[in-house]
Design an enzyme around this catalytic site. Structure first.
Site, PDB file in Angstrom:
ATOM      1  N   HIS A 187       0.822  -1.227   0.000  1.00 26.51           N
ATOM      2  CA  HIS A 187       0.000   0.000   0.000  1.00 26.51           C
ATOM      3  C   HIS A 187       0.850   1.268   0.000  1.00 26.51           C
ATOM      4  CE1 HIS A 187      -4.048  -1.830   0.944  1.00 26.51           C
ATOM      5  NE2 HIS A 187      -3.232  -2.859   1.126  1.00 26.51           N
ATOM      6  N   ASP A 429       3.499   9.408  -0.644  1.00 32.80           N
ATOM      7  CA  ASP A 429       2.277   8.702  -0.237  1.00 32.80           C
ATOM      8  C   ASP A 429       1.967   7.656  -1.296  1.00 32.80           C
ATOM      9  OD1 ASP A 429       0.023   8.162   1.280  1.00 32.80           O
ATOM     10  OD2 ASP A 429      -0.625  10.252   1.355  1.00 32.80           O
TER      11      ASP A 429
HETATM   12  C1  GDG Z   1      -1.920   3.866   3.515  1.00 40.07           C
HETATM   13  C2  GDG Z   1      -0.941   4.543   2.559  1.00 40.07           C
HETATM   14  C3  GDG Z   1      -2.712   4.497   0.797  1.00 40.07           C
HETATM   15  C4  GDG Z   1      -8.252   9.751   8.533  1.00 40.07           C
HETATM   16  N1  GDG Z   1      -8.659  10.396   9.639  1.00 40.07           N
HETATM   17  C5  GDG Z   1      -9.871   9.880   9.951  1.00 40.07           C
HETATM   18  C6  GDG Z   1     -10.202   8.908   9.005  1.00 40.07           C
HETATM   19  N2  GDG Z   1      -9.191   8.844   8.161  1.00 40.07           N
HETATM   20  C7  GDG Z   1      -9.184   7.952   6.994  1.00 40.07           C
HETATM   21  C8  GDG Z   1      -9.324   8.707   5.701  1.00 40.07           C
HETATM   22  C9  GDG Z   1      -8.725   7.723   4.706  1.00 40.07           C
HETATM   23  C10 GDG Z   1      -7.694   7.003   5.557  1.00 40.07           C
HETATM   24  O1  GDG Z   1      -7.968   7.262   6.923  1.00 40.07           O
HETATM   25  C11 GDG Z   1      -6.293   7.504   5.286  1.00 40.07           C
HETATM   26  O2  GDG Z   1      -5.883   6.976   4.066  1.00 40.07           O
HETATM   27  P1  GDG Z   1      -4.682   7.570   3.270  1.00 40.07           P
HETATM   28  O3  GDG Z   1      -4.652   6.932   1.931  1.00 40.07           O
HETATM   29  O4  GDG Z   1      -4.841   9.041   3.195  1.00 40.07           O
HETATM   30  O5  GDG Z   1      -3.372   7.277   4.106  1.00 40.07           O
HETATM   31  P2  GDG Z   1      -2.731   6.099   5.042  1.00 40.07           P
HETATM   32  O6  GDG Z   1      -3.456   5.927   6.292  1.00 40.07           O
HETATM   33  O7  GDG Z   1      -1.314   6.515   5.190  1.00 40.07           O
HETATM   34  O8  GDG Z   1      -2.841   4.745   4.173  1.00 40.07           O
HETATM   35  C12 GDG Z   1      -1.695   5.367   1.537  1.00 40.07           C
HETATM   36  C13 GDG Z   1      -3.556   3.711   1.776  1.00 40.07           C
HETATM   37  O9  GDG Z   1      -2.756   2.996   2.712  1.00 40.07           O
HETATM   38  C14 GDG Z   1      -4.451   2.704   1.043  1.00 40.07           C
HETATM   39  O10 GDG Z   1      -3.704   1.867   0.240  1.00 40.07           O
HETATM   40  O11 GDG Z   1      -3.547   5.339   0.040  1.00 40.07           O
HETATM   41  O12 GDG Z   1      -0.805   5.926   0.614  1.00 40.07           O
HETATM   42  O13 GDG Z   1      -0.028   5.353   3.271  1.00 40.07           O
HETATM   43  O14 GDG Z   1      -9.675   6.793   4.276  1.00 40.07           O
HETATM   44  O15 GDG Z   1     -10.665   8.992   5.469  1.00 40.07           O
HETATM   45  N3  GDG Z   1     -11.359   8.225   9.006  1.00 40.07           N
HETATM   46  C15 GDG Z   1     -12.234   8.498   9.999  1.00 40.07           C
HETATM   47  N4  GDG Z   1     -11.978   9.428  10.980  1.00 40.07           N
HETATM   48  C16 GDG Z   1     -10.814  10.140  10.983  1.00 40.07           C
HETATM   49  O16 GDG Z   1     -10.608  10.983  11.841  1.00 40.07           O
HETATM   50  N5  GDG Z   1     -13.416   7.858  10.037  1.00 40.07           N
END
Ligand code: GDG
Length: 582
Positions: A187, A429
């Site tokens: 990921h 990312d």
């Molecule tokens: C890894 C990779 C890749 C965040 N704060 C809250 C919340 N979130 C959710 C967001 C989003 C998720 O968390 C974060 O996803 P990201 O993709 O931005 O980043 P990572 O956590 O680093 O994820 C990344 C991912 O895996 C998938 O393959 O895209 O590059 O680093 O969904 O909405 N959700 C809730 N409350 C929060 O306060 N409910």
């Protein structure tokens, strides 16, 4: 659904097998997912005892149909140290917990995963730490996962392993259960070889991953970097998106795995030659499968009247500014929060937009709070926010609303709806789902996205204002342009991004990966490359600085098409269904 679970834990289900290794009996699940976390929340029952409830996230939702059809099991850590809950069934799947002791949480999870691999794979934005004790814990926990997978998987099952926390699992599972088909998806980014090479255990990691039949990455650069690591770090031959793995078990170099791989200790060039001419082996594909979100579900939440009303309420609570800017991130140094704050602060300094006309809401959800780098980052972010508010605020007007909290999905959707400009500025990312969630919520085609070029999402969301977050002047210009965009331009840009996010949703991602996995050659079907096949690329001086053009340009190396693998292996099974239980 299966009622009675096989026992879990390290001790269960082992029996004697070849080579003196414990060979677990096959289980009953024809589709098995192994991931760092189990999709559950810990709650307290009426008697004060902990209870575990399934908490569906994007990945679970995507895999639900497969889980339901195939009889699936999900293996993961429930998120707190100590005794894991007993395995239990939800409507759609069987959940099996991996227990981690407090020492393993420290050494494996906080240590090797989050203070070694995470910073290393994100281009050493923070300095990775290398500790042999952490590595030992990583091996131990990966082995625990592999043994649990081997016990749960039915004969011929499909196993899908996720992410950097479990890179040894494919090799260890293959050593235990050569009958299963194994996919692995990374990921996060896979780093360039010069960075990856710092890892003292780089060869074991490559070999662990190569236990899979199919390796998925977010971007082409990640797959290309991995293929280079195979050539340069493990002396293996590659062509296009394929790696030839000679017959010795790929888990062989992992402590505790059966044997030594063919060619270990031999000069690189000879090893490559051996790889190409060896009597047997397997071909492994490394290709890109950009992940996405459950776009429809997000879109639906954003259409709910109560969520829309909440978005209005948020704008009112902020003092009805002309422009609401929004950042939502885990509080992580990869997300570029400080760069964003710096640019926004300077835009305010220069009076290009500013309070009370513009307000930035920055949600920084708590993350990995026991890891030192994260503690320091929190201090820096909070100091910076304080400085901006101190400089530019007035009584009742704060230019930055900083929220170090987590919110339910409905509140997230309301925030996305309330924001005119979404700021997504990671330094690195894998994908960034927040960018896609924002787009999915903007059903009226308003709003603008400022997006770092160092995210996987930038490959797909060309309607965004693409920025280099290190270029503060460029970032400031993009923020101002996005904040002052005309409705017609916003609509044009948003429409193209929405098309992409709704076409490639998480179900499409999972389906594409699993179809490609199903089309990889089964055990015994691997066509050995001809020794005369000169297009097989191997390590050596010619590879010192350049990837073979094939690695970048071969159609098979690009975004995976389900047909690509079938074309490469005409004899491969063509069933579109991932589950292969007999
Ligand atoms: C890894 C990779 C890749 C965040 N704060 C809250 C919340 N979130 C959710 C967001 C989003 C998720 O968390 C974060 O996803 P990201 O993709 O931005 O980043 P990572 O956590 O680093 O994820 C990344 C991912 O895996 C998938 O393959 O895209 O590059 O680093 O969904 O909405 N959700 C809730 N409350 C929060 O306060 N409910």
């Amino acid at each position: 659904m299966n009622e009675q679970a096989p026992p879990t834990g390290q001790e269960a289900g082992a029996g004697p097998a070849e080579g003196g290794r414990a060979q677990p009996a096959a289980g009953e699940y024809s589709f098995v997912v192994a991931a760092s976390r189990l999709p559950v929340d810990r709650t307290e029952g009426p008697d004060g005892q902990p209870e575990w409830r399934a908490s569906p996230g994007g990945l679970v939702t995507a895999l639900e149909p497969v889980m339901r059809a195939a009889g699936g099991a999900w293996i993961g850590w429930p998120g707190s140290p100590g005794d894991p809950p007993e395995p239990f069934d939800t409507d759609d799947m069987h959940l099996v917990s991996i227990g981690l002791s407090a020492a393993e949480v420290r050494d494996y999870y906080e240590g090797f995963c989050n203070a070694t691999l995470w910073p290393l794979y994100h281009d050493v934005i923070a300095q990775p730490e290398f500790h042999r004790q952490w590595w030992d814990a990583y091996v131990r926990v990966n082995r625990r996962y592999a043994e649990t997978v081997a016990r749960q998987a039915a004969p011929g099952a499909t196993v899908w392993v996720h992410d950097y926390q479990l890179q040894l699992v494919p090799g260890l599972v293959r050593a235990l259960r050569s009958d299963v088909r194994i996919g692995h998806f990374t990921h996060i980014p896979f780093p360039g070889y010069e960075i990856f090479a710092q890892l003292p255990w780089r060869r074991q990691i490559v070999q662990g991953l190569l236990g899979a039949d199919l390796l998925g990455f977010q971007r082409q650069g990640d797959a290309t970097n991995f293929l280079r690591a195979c050539r340069r770090g493990a002396g293996l031959a590659t062509v296009g998106s394929r790696v030839w793995v000679p017959d010795a078990p790929p888990g062989a170099d992992i402590p505790g795995a059966p044997a030594t791989p063919a060619g270990a200790g031999t000069p690189r060039r000879r090893r490559s030659a051996m790889a190409r001419s060896s009597a047997g082996g397997r071909e492994v594909r490394a290709a890109t499968f950009p992940i996405s979100i459950d776009s429809k579900a997000f879109g639906e939440i954003a259409q709910r009247p109560e969520v829309q009303a909440r978005a209005q309420e948020i704008r009112e609570a902020l003092g009805k500014p002309d422009i609401v800017l929004l950042g939502i991130d885990r509080l992580d140094y990869t997300k570029g929060i400080l760069h964003r704050l710096k640019a926004y602060g300077e835009v305010l300094d220069e009076g290009r937009i500013g309070p009370p006309g513009a307000v930035l809401v920055q949600v920084a959800s708590p993350s990995r709070e026991r890891v030192e780098h994260y503690r320091r980052l929190r201090d820096e972010v909070e100091t910076t926010v304080g400085r901006i508010n101190g400089m530019h605020g007035e009584v009742g007007v704060a230019p930055v609303h900083y929220l170090h909290q987590s919110y339910p999905r409905e509140e997230m959707a309301a925030l996305y709806l309330a924001a005119d400009v979404m700021l997504v500025t990671p330094l690195r990312d894998g994908m960034n789902l927040v960018a896609k969630e924002y787009v999915a919520c903007r059903h009226d085609e308003t709003g603008a996205l400022v997006l770092s070029e160092f995210t996987g999402a930038a490959d797909e969301l060309s309607g965004a204002f693409i920025v280099n977050p290190h270029d503060i002047e460029g970032l400031k210009d993009a923020i101002v342009r996005a904040a002052t965009i005309s409705p017609a331009e916003a609509r044009r840009r948003m429409r193209s991004m929405r098309r992409r996010v709704f076409e490639n949703d998480v179900a499409h991602w999972a389906d594409t990966f699993l179809r490609a996995l199903e089309q990889t050659p089964a055990q015994g079907e691997h066509a050995r490359p001809s020794p005369a096949a000169e297009h097989w690329e191997h390590s050596g001086p010619a590879d010192a600085g350049h990837a073979h053009p094939d690695a970048d340009t071969s159609p098979a190396a690009g975004h995976a098409h389900p047909d690509a693998a079938a074309a490469a292996h005409p004899g491969a099974a063509a069933s579109p269904h991932p589950a292969r239980a007999s």
